[in-house]
Enzyme design. Structure first.
Site, PDB file in Angstrom:
ATOM      1  N   ALA A  87       0.846  -1.194   0.000  1.00  0.00           N
ATOM      2  CA  ALA A  87       0.000   0.000   0.000  1.00  0.00           C
ATOM      3  C   ALA A  87       0.879   1.240   0.000  1.00  0.00           C
ATOM      4  O   ALA A  87       2.013   1.228   0.468  1.00  0.00           O
ATOM      5  CB  ALA A  87      -0.900  -0.012   1.229  1.00  0.00           C
ATOM      6  N   GLY A  88       0.327   2.322  -0.531  1.00  0.00           N
ATOM      7  CA  GLY A  88       1.050   3.580  -0.564  1.00  0.00           C
ATOM      8  C   GLY A  88       1.380   4.040  -1.966  1.00  0.00           C
ATOM      9  O   GLY A  88       1.548   5.237  -2.210  1.00  0.00           O
ATOM     10  N   PHE A  89       1.474   3.092  -2.907  1.00  0.00           N
ATOM     11  CA  PHE A  89       1.731   3.484  -4.296  1.00  0.00           C
ATOM     12  C   PHE A  89       0.425   3.898  -4.961  1.00  0.00           C
ATOM     13  O   PHE A  89       0.260   5.047  -5.370  1.00  0.00           O
ATOM     14  CB  PHE A  89       2.409   2.358  -5.077  1.00  0.00           C
ATOM     15  CG  PHE A  89       2.665   2.739  -6.517  1.00  0.00           C
ATOM     16  CD1 PHE A  89       3.779   3.495  -6.843  1.00  0.00           C
ATOM     17  CD2 PHE A  89       1.787   2.390  -7.531  1.00  0.00           C
ATOM     18  CE1 PHE A  89       4.014   3.894  -8.162  1.00  0.00           C
ATOM     19  CE2 PHE A  89       2.002   2.778  -8.842  1.00  0.00           C
ATOM     20  CZ  PHE A  89       3.125   3.535  -9.158  1.00  0.00           C
ATOM     21  N   ASP A  90      -0.514   2.974  -5.056  1.00  0.00           N
ATOM     22  CA  ASP A  90      -1.807   3.291  -5.660  1.00  0.00           C
ATOM     23  C   ASP A  90      -2.801   3.558  -4.540  1.00  0.00           C
ATOM     24  O   ASP A  90      -3.609   2.701  -4.169  1.00  0.00           O
ATOM     25  CB  ASP A  90      -2.266   2.131  -6.554  1.00  0.00           C
ATOM     26  CG  ASP A  90      -3.500   2.479  -7.375  1.00  0.00           C
ATOM     27  OD1 ASP A  90      -3.947   3.640  -7.316  1.00  0.00           O
ATOM     28  OD2 ASP A  90      -4.022   1.577  -8.063  1.00  0.00           O
ATOM     29  N   SER A 111      -3.460   3.672   1.805  1.00  0.00           N
ATOM     30  CA  SER A 111      -4.574   3.577   2.732  1.00  0.00           C
ATOM     31  C   SER A 111      -5.705   4.518   2.313  1.00  0.00           C
ATOM     32  O   SER A 111      -5.469   5.625   1.831  1.00  0.00           O
ATOM     33  CB  SER A 111      -4.131   3.960   4.148  1.00  0.00           C
ATOM     34  OG  SER A 111      -3.218   3.004   4.650  1.00  0.00           O
ATOM     35  N   ASN A 136       8.845   9.405   3.630  1.00  0.00           N
ATOM     36  CA  ASN A 136       7.582  10.063   3.289  1.00  0.00           C
ATOM     37  C   ASN A 136       6.843  10.446   4.562  1.00  0.00           C
ATOM     38  O   ASN A 136       6.946   9.780   5.590  1.00  0.00           O
ATOM     39  CB  ASN A 136       6.729   9.167   2.382  1.00  0.00           C
ATOM     40  CG  ASN A 136       5.750   8.313   3.158  1.00  0.00           C
ATOM     41  OD1 ASN A 136       4.672   8.772   3.551  1.00  0.00           O
ATOM     42  ND2 ASN A 136       6.124   7.055   3.410  1.00  0.00           N
ATOM     43  N   TYR A 138       3.350  11.525   4.019  1.00  0.00           N
ATOM     44  CA  TYR A 138       2.113  11.840   3.313  1.00  0.00           C
ATOM     45  C   TYR A 138       0.962  12.144   4.272  1.00  0.00           C
ATOM     46  O   TYR A 138       0.185  13.067   4.061  1.00  0.00           O
ATOM     47  CB  TYR A 138       1.703  10.673   2.409  1.00  0.00           C
ATOM     48  CG  TYR A 138       2.264  10.736   1.009  1.00  0.00           C
ATOM     49  CD1 TYR A 138       1.956  11.783   0.163  1.00  0.00           C
ATOM     50  CD2 TYR A 138       3.087   9.719   0.518  1.00  0.00           C
ATOM     51  CE1 TYR A 138       2.447  11.838  -1.136  1.00  0.00           C
ATOM     52  CE2 TYR A 138       3.585   9.765  -0.773  1.00  0.00           C
ATOM     53  CZ  TYR A 138       3.259  10.817  -1.600  1.00  0.00           C
ATOM     54  OH  TYR A 138       3.749  10.866  -2.875  1.00  0.00           O
ATOM     55  N   PHE A 140      -1.720   9.949   5.212  1.00  0.00           N
ATOM     56  CA  PHE A 140      -3.015   9.394   4.783  1.00  0.00           C
ATOM     57  C   PHE A 140      -3.767  10.349   3.866  1.00  0.00           C
ATOM     58  O   PHE A 140      -4.966  10.607   4.050  1.00  0.00           O
ATOM     59  CB  PHE A 140      -3.898   9.063   5.997  1.00  0.00           C
ATOM     60  CG  PHE A 140      -3.592   7.738   6.665  1.00  0.00           C
ATOM     61  CD1 PHE A 140      -2.642   6.876   6.176  1.00  0.00           C
ATOM     62  CD2 PHE A 140      -4.289   7.371   7.817  1.00  0.00           C
ATOM     63  CE1 PHE A 140      -2.369   5.667   6.807  1.00  0.00           C
ATOM     64  CE2 PHE A 140      -4.039   6.162   8.452  1.00  0.00           C
ATOM     65  CZ  PHE A 140      -3.075   5.310   7.948  1.00  0.00           C
ATOM     66  N   SER A 205      -0.128   1.709  11.813  1.00  0.00           N
ATOM     67  CA  SER A 205       1.318   1.857  12.020  1.00  0.00           C
ATOM     68  C   SER A 205       1.980   2.954  11.204  1.00  0.00           C
ATOM     69  O   SER A 205       3.206   3.072  11.228  1.00  0.00           O
ATOM     70  CB  SER A 205       2.006   0.520  11.717  1.00  0.00           C
ATOM     71  OG  SER A 205       1.632   0.023  10.448  1.00  0.00           O
ATOM     72  N   SER A 206       1.221   3.759  10.488  1.00  0.00           N
ATOM     73  CA  SER A 206       1.843   4.891   9.815  1.00  0.00           C
ATOM     74  C   SER A 206       2.356   5.870  10.867  1.00  0.00           C
ATOM     75  O   SER A 206       1.628   6.211  11.811  1.00  0.00           O
ATOM     76  CB  SER A 206       0.841   5.606   8.911  1.00  0.00           C
ATOM     77  OG  SER A 206       1.368   6.849   8.477  1.00  0.00           O
ATOM     78  N   ASN A 208       2.846   8.944  10.368  1.00  0.00           N
ATOM     79  CA  ASN A 208       2.557  10.296   9.883  1.00  0.00           C
ATOM     80  C   ASN A 208       1.174  10.814  10.243  1.00  0.00           C
ATOM     81  O   ASN A 208       0.777  11.889   9.801  1.00  0.00           O
ATOM     82  CB  ASN A 208       2.746  10.335   8.362  1.00  0.00           C
ATOM     83  CG  ASN A 208       4.146   9.912   7.949  1.00  0.00           C
ATOM     84  OD1 ASN A 208       5.124  10.364   8.530  1.00  0.00           O
ATOM     85  ND2 ASN A 208       4.233   9.009   6.977  1.00  0.00           N
ATOM     86  N   THR A 209       0.414  10.049  11.030  1.00  0.00           N
ATOM     87  CA  THR A 209      -0.878  10.498  11.547  1.00  0.00           C
ATOM     88  C   THR A 209      -0.775  10.552  13.058  1.00  0.00           C
ATOM     89  O   THR A 209      -0.508   9.525  13.683  1.00  0.00           O
ATOM     90  CB  THR A 209      -2.011   9.539  11.123  1.00  0.00           C
ATOM     91  OG1 THR A 209      -2.142   9.566   9.694  1.00  0.00           O
ATOM     92  CG2 THR A 209      -3.333   9.946  11.748  1.00  0.00           C
ATOM     93  N   LYS A 247      -1.563  -4.131   9.888  1.00  0.00           N
ATOM     94  CA  LYS A 247      -0.209  -3.722   9.518  1.00  0.00           C
ATOM     95  C   LYS A 247       0.449  -3.027  10.695  1.00  0.00           C
ATOM     96  O   LYS A 247      -0.086  -2.048  11.239  1.00  0.00           O
ATOM     97  CB  LYS A 247      -0.250  -2.785   8.307  1.00  0.00           C
ATOM     98  CG  LYS A 247       1.141  -2.453   7.748  1.00  0.00           C
ATOM     99  CD  LYS A 247       1.059  -1.793   6.390  1.00  0.00           C
ATOM    100  CE  LYS A 247       2.438  -1.611   5.773  1.00  0.00           C
ATOM    101  NZ  LYS A 247       2.362  -1.070   4.403  1.00  0.00           N
ATOM    102  N   ASN A 276       5.585  -1.581   8.527  1.00  0.00           N
ATOM    103  CA  ASN A 276       5.465  -0.259   7.935  1.00  0.00           C
ATOM    104  C   ASN A 276       6.838   0.422   7.935  1.00  0.00           C
ATOM    105  O   ASN A 276       7.853  -0.214   8.206  1.00  0.00           O
ATOM    106  CB  ASN A 276       4.441   0.568   8.730  1.00  0.00           C
ATOM    107  CG  ASN A 276       3.650   1.524   7.858  1.00  0.00           C
ATOM    108  OD1 ASN A 276       4.218   2.208   7.003  1.00  0.00           O
ATOM    109  ND2 ASN A 276       2.350   1.583   8.069  1.00  0.00           N
ATOM    110  N   GLY A 327      12.450  -3.013   2.548  1.00  0.00           N
ATOM    111  CA  GLY A 327      13.744  -3.218   1.913  1.00  0.00           C
ATOM    112  C   GLY A 327      13.791  -4.378   0.947  1.00  0.00           C
ATOM    113  O   GLY A 327      14.868  -4.900   0.667  1.00  0.00           O
TER     114      GLY A 327
END
Length: 397
Positions: A87-90, A111, A136, A138, A140, A205-206, A208-209, A247, A276, A327
């Protein structure tokens, strides 16, 4: 100019023949011609261009995504191979066919949050070229359930007239930044988007939120897993329940890992995605962007993520399927994750450096490694480290 011309032709209705996309020459053009041009853009613009290429089905196409040694089954779901796109690309389900064409065994979108939200301010994505890594933050950014559901419904309808995707579809759901009731958002995502998925993922587990990773604490994760399992059980799709995965981060303590493993088994979660991005910054980082805030992914995460996979395999006694992420950019990277306990693996950041043709090469390398080490099928290698099998990653030799 050449890049613009290709995109303009595709947008005008030009369709590239499968035979061209399947050729070695086209793969080389994408990896060594187009990708260096794309990397001249800043990281987020390059990401957007890559999604457009995939949406227009200009990506290289794997003529034989299934290999007898790589075909596997997890949760009663058959995968033509165990190599997926994380997840994260599209994020918005824009490019499912183009991504599946590349030879993935699974493609995970998201996500996706219930309501549209812009995410964090730009710049928020950074290429660490010297380190083969990405940072990154981003946050969400999402077009929301309604927009993604519309695309997934269209995709499902279109599949009635076209060959189905060779890749299985995962949907990764998140929570809105301002929503205090996390469980409500995750359960809404499962209810809205789960019917279109082959498996669904709760992303807690991001980094960035704000406050999101606190959901991995014992009481919070136990309650959240119970709530999301209940939401999943309300979805009627085929004879088996929709696989529900959680995740997790790579930055967990041993006790936190144990708490999550215990909660997952007790709640009836079907698997974990490990892991993540990390908030750690290894001393080995060389790039000028190494001090940027956000989650670090790519080559520097390999060892830490593999160690986390091995820990969760041990803590669950190998009874909970794991998806290894972090990785993975070569057959050796994938093989290592599988030996540590991953039934499936996912890539993302490493494609920035290998190019889209890297998937075909990765799978060929993985087949060779399985054969060289006496494994008839990838399933036989899952968790082999825990049974005394010895193998050292070339980077660590």
């Amino acid at each position: 100019a050449g890049l613009v011309a290709v995109l303009a032709a595709a947008a005008a209705g030009f369709t590239m023949k499968d035979e061209i996309r399947q050729s070695t020459g086209y793969r080389l053009i994408c990896d060594f011609g187009a990708m260096p041009l794309v990397r001249l853009l800043d990281a987020e613009r390059a990401h957007k261009v890559a999604v457009v290429f995939a949406r227009l089905r200009l990506t290289p196409m794997d003529a034989a995504p299934r290999h007898e040694r790589l075909a596997t089954s997890v949760w009663g779901v058959n995968f033509c191979n165990p190599v997926g796109l994380a997840a994260g690309f599209d994020k918005h389900a824009e490019a499912l066919h183009g991504l599946s064409d590349m030879g993935f065994g699974l493609v995970e979108i998201g996500s996706v949050t219930p309501k549209p939200q812009p995410g964090n301010p730009t710049p928020r994505m950074f290429r660490l070229t010297e380190d083969k890594a990405v940072i990154n933050r981003y946050g969400f950014n999402s077009e929301g359930h309604a927009a993604v559901k519309k695309r997934l419904h269209f995709h499902e309808t279109m599949c009635a007239h076209e060959p189905p995707l060779t890749a299985r579809l995962g949907v990764n759901v998140g929570k809105n930044k301002t929503q205090p009731d996390a469980a409500a958002d995750y359960c809404a995502g499962i209810a809205e988007l789960g019917p279109y998925a082959d498996y669904i993922v709760v992303n807690v587990s991001s980094p960035n939120t704000p406050g999101l990773r606190a959901l991995q604490k014992k009481a919070a994760i136990t309650n959240l897993m119970k709530a999301t399992v209940d939401a999943r059980n309300k979805i009627k799709k085929g004879d088996e329940p929709l696989p529900l995965l959680v995740k997790v981060a790579p930055d967990l303590t041993e006790q936190e890992k144990k708490d999550i493993a215990d909660a997952a088994i007790q709640a009836g979660v079907d698997g974990l995605i490990v892991s993540n991005t990390t908030i750690d910054r290894p001393d080995s980082l060389q790039s000028e962007h190494k001090g940027e805030g956000g989650g670090l992914s790519g080559a520097p995460l390999r060892r830490k993520a593999t160690s986390a996979v091995a820990d969760f395999y041990r803590l669950t006694n190998g009874n909970l399927p794991l998806v290894g992420v972090g990785g993975v950019g070569s057959g050796a990277d994938a093989f290592e994750k599988i030996l540590a306990g991953a039934s499936l693996v996912q890539v993302y950041s490493m494609l920035v450096f290998t190019g889209p043709g890297g998937i075909v090469r990765l799978k060929a390398e993985l087949v060779d490694l399985l054969e060289e080490n006496g494994f008839d099928n990838v399933k036989d290698a899952v968790g082999a480290y825990h049974r005394g099998f010895k193998w050292t990653h070339p980077a660590d030799a």
